[in-house]
Design a protein around this motif. Structure first.
Motif: not given
Length: 135
Positions: A19-22, A25-32
């Protein structure tokens, strides 16, 4: 060898998420993408178990259930830290990967937490709606 007692140890095992929830905490500008190799996770567990005695271990990601060896990792954590509280936060979409009664008994107690990361209350709660409320 002396082991140091402390409250919480976090194992980050997965970078990717399904998922990509707004607000996550795991979402950042770095590809994950991807996961920690199982061998590296096991080596880390073995090394830290010699010196650390945590009360609580949290398995973290991205989405930890995306790791193909998640059951082995939890089993290893339980083996090396038999008295620790083990917590597995997940978005819940891949719970079928750990729905195995024998494995669950082997690693018990295991705390599985289904969470939704949002930066507001919209969609955080399930509210059943009838047709009369949607007009």
């Amino acid at each position: 060898m002396k082991r140091y007692r402390f409250f919480k140890l976090i194992f980050h095992i997965a970078y990717s998420c399904n998922l990509s929830c707004r607000g996550c905490l795991a979402i950042s500008d770095v590809p994950r993408e991807g996961v920690q190799p199982y061998e590296d996770v096991l080596e880390t567990i073995q090394q830290w178990s010699q010196v650390l005695d945590p009360s609580w271990i949290q398995i973290f990601g991205g989405e930890p259930l995306m790791h193909p060896r998640i059951k082995d990792i939890v089993r290893d954590l339980r083996t090396y830290w038999p008295n620790a509280r083990i917590s597995l936060p997940t978005n819940g979409l891949l719970l079928n990967r750990i729905m195995d009664k024998e494995w669950a008994q082997e690693v018990s107690p295991l705390e599985v937490r289904v969470s939704l990361h949002k930066n507001n209350d919209e969609g955080r709660y399930f509210i059943p709606r009838s047709e009369e409320h949607t007009s």
